[in-house]
Design a protein around this motif. Structure first.
Motif, mmCIF file in Angstrom:
data_model
loop_
_atom_site.group_PDB
_atom_site.id
_atom_site.type_symbol
_atom_site.label_atom_id
_atom_site.label_comp_id
_atom_site.label_asym_id
_atom_site.label_seq_id
_atom_site.Cartn_x
_atom_site.Cartn_y
_atom_site.Cartn_z
ATOM 1 N N ALA A 248 0.620 -1.395 0.015
ATOM 2 C CA ALA A 248 -0.126 0.155 0.133
ATOM 3 C C ALA A 248 0.751 1.370 0.028
ATOM 4 O O ALA A 248 0.420 2.285 -0.859
ATOM 5 C CB ALA A 248 -0.976 0.088 1.067
ATOM 6 N N LEU A 249 2.103 1.114 0.780
ATOM 7 C CA LEU A 249 2.729 2.321 0.768
ATOM 8 C C LEU A 249 3.536 2.723 -0.461
ATOM 9 O O LEU A 249 3.665 3.679 -1.176
ATOM 10 C CB LEU A 249 4.000 2.207 1.777
ATOM 11 N N TRP A 250 4.015 1.571 -1.522
ATOM 12 C CA TRP A 250 4.609 1.624 -2.591
ATOM 13 C C TRP A 250 3.796 2.116 -3.678
ATOM 14 O O TRP A 250 4.149 3.018 -4.568
ATOM 15 C CB TRP A 250 5.063 0.433 -2.970
ATOM 16 N N GLU A 251 2.359 1.729 -3.597
ATOM 17 C CA GLU A 251 1.414 2.041 -4.444
ATOM 18 C C GLU A 251 0.522 3.164 -4.205
ATOM 19 O O GLU A 251 -0.686 3.891 -4.851
ATOM 20 C CB GLU A 251 0.265 0.751 -4.559
ATOM 21 N N ALA A 252 0.772 3.959 -3.109
ATOM 22 C CA ALA A 252 0.090 4.972 -2.613
ATOM 23 C C ALA A 252 0.243 6.371 -3.690
ATOM 24 O O ALA A 252 1.090 6.246 -4.614
ATOM 25 C CB ALA A 252 0.448 5.635 -1.397
ATOM 26 N N ASP A 253 -0.370 7.330 -3.573
ATOM 27 C CA ASP A 253 -0.412 8.456 -4.436
ATOM 28 C C ASP A 253 1.213 8.943 -4.869
ATOM 29 O O ASP A 253 1.867 9.060 -3.876
ATOM 30 C CB ASP A 253 -0.975 9.764 -3.839
ATOM 31 N N PRO A 254 1.371 8.957 -6.209
ATOM 32 C CA PRO A 254 2.832 9.156 -6.709
ATOM 33 C C PRO A 254 3.218 10.477 -6.320
ATOM 34 O O PRO A 254 4.754 10.547 -6.079
ATOM 35 C CB PRO A 254 2.727 9.074 -8.210
ATOM 36 N N ALA A 255 2.352 11.326 -5.771
ATOM 37 C CA ALA A 255 2.743 12.630 -5.335
ATOM 38 C C ALA A 255 3.537 12.607 -4.110
ATOM 39 O O ALA A 255 4.130 13.500 -3.578
ATOM 40 C CB ALA A 255 1.826 13.821 -5.511
ATOM 41 N N SER A 256 3.218 11.459 -3.209
ATOM 42 C CA SER A 256 3.849 11.322 -1.976
ATOM 43 C C SER A 256 4.394 10.283 -1.924
ATOM 44 O O SER A 256 3.989 9.029 -1.255
ATOM 45 C CB SER A 256 2.593 11.475 -0.983
ATOM 46 N N PHE A 257 5.586 10.035 -2.420
ATOM 47 C CA PHE A 257 6.493 8.657 -2.333
ATOM 48 C C PHE A 257 6.783 8.425 -0.992
ATOM 49 O O PHE A 257 7.211 8.978 -0.139
ATOM 50 C CB PHE A 257 7.952 9.146 -3.027
ATOM 51 N N LEU A 258 6.248 7.260 -0.637
ATOM 52 C CA LEU A 258 6.303 6.453 0.829
ATOM 53 C C LEU A 258 7.478 5.216 0.789
ATOM 54 O O LEU A 258 6.906 4.075 0.996
ATOM 55 C CB LEU A 258 4.705 6.052 1.102
ATOM 56 N N ALA A 259 8.596 5.598 0.617
ATOM 57 C CA ALA A 259 9.548 4.541 0.545
ATOM 58 C C ALA A 259 9.525 3.643 1.931
ATOM 59 O O ALA A 259 9.348 4.440 2.732
ATOM 60 C CB ALA A 259 11.030 5.001 0.187
ATOM 61 N N ASN A 260 9.710 2.452 1.816
ATOM 62 C CA ASN A 260 9.742 1.751 2.997
ATOM 63 C C ASN A 260 10.676 0.575 2.798
ATOM 64 O O ASN A 260 10.952 0.108 1.727
ATOM 65 C CB ASN A 260 8.181 1.374 3.589
ATOM 66 N N GLY A 261 10.957 -0.158 3.940
ATOM 67 C CA GLY A 261 11.680 -1.472 3.790
ATOM 68 C C GLY A 261 11.258 -2.115 5.146
ATOM 69 O O GLY A 261 10.787 -1.815 6.134
ATOM 70 N N MET A 262 11.215 -3.496 4.710
ATOM 71 C CA MET A 262 11.255 -4.568 6.035
ATOM 72 C C MET A 262 12.596 -4.593 6.936
ATOM 73 O O MET A 262 13.737 -4.590 6.259
ATOM 74 C CB MET A 262 11.085 -6.089 5.516
ATOM 75 N N ALA A 263 12.227 -4.726 8.020
ATOM 76 C CA ALA A 263 13.467 -4.592 9.062
ATOM 77 C C ALA A 263 14.301 -5.783 8.805
ATOM 78 O O ALA A 263 13.987 -6.860 8.343
ATOM 79 C CB ALA A 263 12.996 -4.899 10.589
ATOM 80 N N GLY A 264 15.548 -5.869 9.029
ATOM 81 C CA GLY A 264 16.515 -6.838 9.009
ATOM 82 C C GLY A 264 17.522 -6.713 7.855
ATOM 83 O O GLY A 264 18.331 -7.671 7.461
ATOM 84 N N GLY A 265 17.274 -5.571 7.056
ATOM 85 C CA GLY A 265 18.074 -5.509 5.845
ATOM 86 C C GLY A 265 19.346 -4.722 6.139
ATOM 87 O O GLY A 265 19.396 -4.280 7.325
ATOM 88 N N ALA A 266 20.264 -4.541 5.197
ATOM 89 C CA ALA A 266 21.520 -3.701 5.392
ATOM 90 C C ALA A 266 21.368 -2.519 5.489
ATOM 91 O O ALA A 266 22.148 -1.771 6.100
ATOM 92 C CB ALA A 266 22.495 -4.078 4.189
ATOM 93 N N HIS A 267 20.132 -1.981 5.249
ATOM 94 C CA HIS A 267 19.965 -0.353 4.967
ATOM 95 C C HIS A 267 18.834 -0.030 6.010
ATOM 96 O O HIS A 267 18.336 1.031 5.715
ATOM 97 C CB HIS A 267 19.814 0.211 3.520
ATOM 98 N N ASP A 268 18.655 -0.488 6.995
ATOM 99 C CA ASP A 268 17.352 -0.245 8.071
ATOM 100 C C ASP A 268 17.656 1.001 8.457
ATOM 101 O O ASP A 268 16.721 1.836 8.723
ATOM 102 C CB ASP A 268 17.531 -1.141 9.110
ATOM 103 N N ALA A 269 18.887 1.585 8.965
ATOM 104 C CA ALA A 269 19.068 2.851 9.295
ATOM 105 C C ALA A 269 18.480 4.092 8.190
ATOM 106 O O ALA A 269 18.417 5.154 8.829
ATOM 107 C CB ALA A 269 20.598 2.938 10.015
ATOM 108 N N ARG A 270 18.654 3.685 7.127
ATOM 109 C CA ARG A 270 18.384 4.683 5.926
ATOM 110 C C ARG A 270 17.016 4.685 5.463
ATOM 111 O O ARG A 270 16.429 5.832 4.755
ATOM 112 C CB ARG A 270 19.388 4.527 4.779
ATOM 113 N N GLN A 271 16.061 3.894 6.281
ATOM 114 C CA GLN A 271 14.832 3.844 5.747
ATOM 115 C C GLN A 271 13.746 4.792 6.437
ATOM 116 O O GLN A 271 13.878 4.862 7.624
ATOM 117 C CB GLN A 271 14.229 2.654 6.132
ATOM 118 N N PRO A 272 13.030 5.482 5.705
ATOM 119 C CA PRO A 272 12.094 6.797 6.184
ATOM 120 C C PRO A 272 11.010 5.570 7.068
ATOM 121 O O PRO A 272 10.628 6.353 7.900
ATOM 122 C CB PRO A 272 11.661 7.548 5.229
ATOM 123 N N VAL A 273 10.453 4.887 6.588
ATOM 124 C CA VAL A 273 9.789 3.863 7.227
ATOM 125 C C VAL A 273 10.152 2.327 7.318
ATOM 126 O O VAL A 273 10.486 1.788 6.117
ATOM 127 C CB VAL A 273 8.524 3.869 6.303
#
Length: 145
Positions: free
Chosen positions: A47-72
């Motif tokens: 739902a976050l990735w498919e939300a309104d394109p004007a409001s980009f809602l980047a997110n990631g699942m915990a446990g990845g190499a880039h957790d600290a960089r994820q806004p969500v």
């Protein structure tokens, strides 16, 4: 700390999570989304990735190499590896956020309303905690307490 209770009726968890996430990111904050069920987290991520394109809602699942960089960050744990100060409890189950967060949002539905009421009551005596309660009326979120 501020704790917001959102009683779901019309919109499902993923749509409500996307709406709230957009508001959190617009305020310049980071968000940790917590649920025990991986399917719930996956539905929210979609739902976050498919939300309104004007409001980009980047997110990631915990446990990845880039957790600290994820806004969500989506997780089954209460560990804000992304430095989030905002918490979204997406499965209707309250978890004490301790001192890690300045705002917590609890989404609950008919199946978890009894537990949400008990949480509301239990939090009523906590010093330094502000509770707010929202429900949907006519397709809008209305603050009722």
């Amino acid at each position: 700390m501020q704790v917001d209770f959102y009683q779901l009726s019309r919109d499902p968890v993923p749509a409500t999570a996307a709406l709230l996430t957009g508001k959190v990111l617009a305020a310049g904050e980071r968000l940790l989304v917590v649920a025990d069920d991986p399917a719930v987290l996956e539905a929210i991520s979609t739902a976050l990735w498919e939300a309104d394109p004007a409001s980009f809602l980047a997110n990631g699942m915990a446990g990845g190499a880039h957790d600290a960089r994820q806004p969500v960050l989506l997780s089954d744990r209460m560990e804000p590896a992304n430095g989030a100060r905002y918490l979204l409890l997406a499965d209707g189950r309250w978890r004490d956020p301790g001192d890690d967060f300045t705002r917590a949002m609890l989404l609950f539905d008919e199946a978890t309303v009894t537990a949400a009421r008990a949480t509301w009551k239990a939090l009523g005596d906590r010093a330094g905690l502000e509770r707010r309660y929202f429900r949907q009326e006519g397709g809008r979120w209305v603050k009722v307490a």
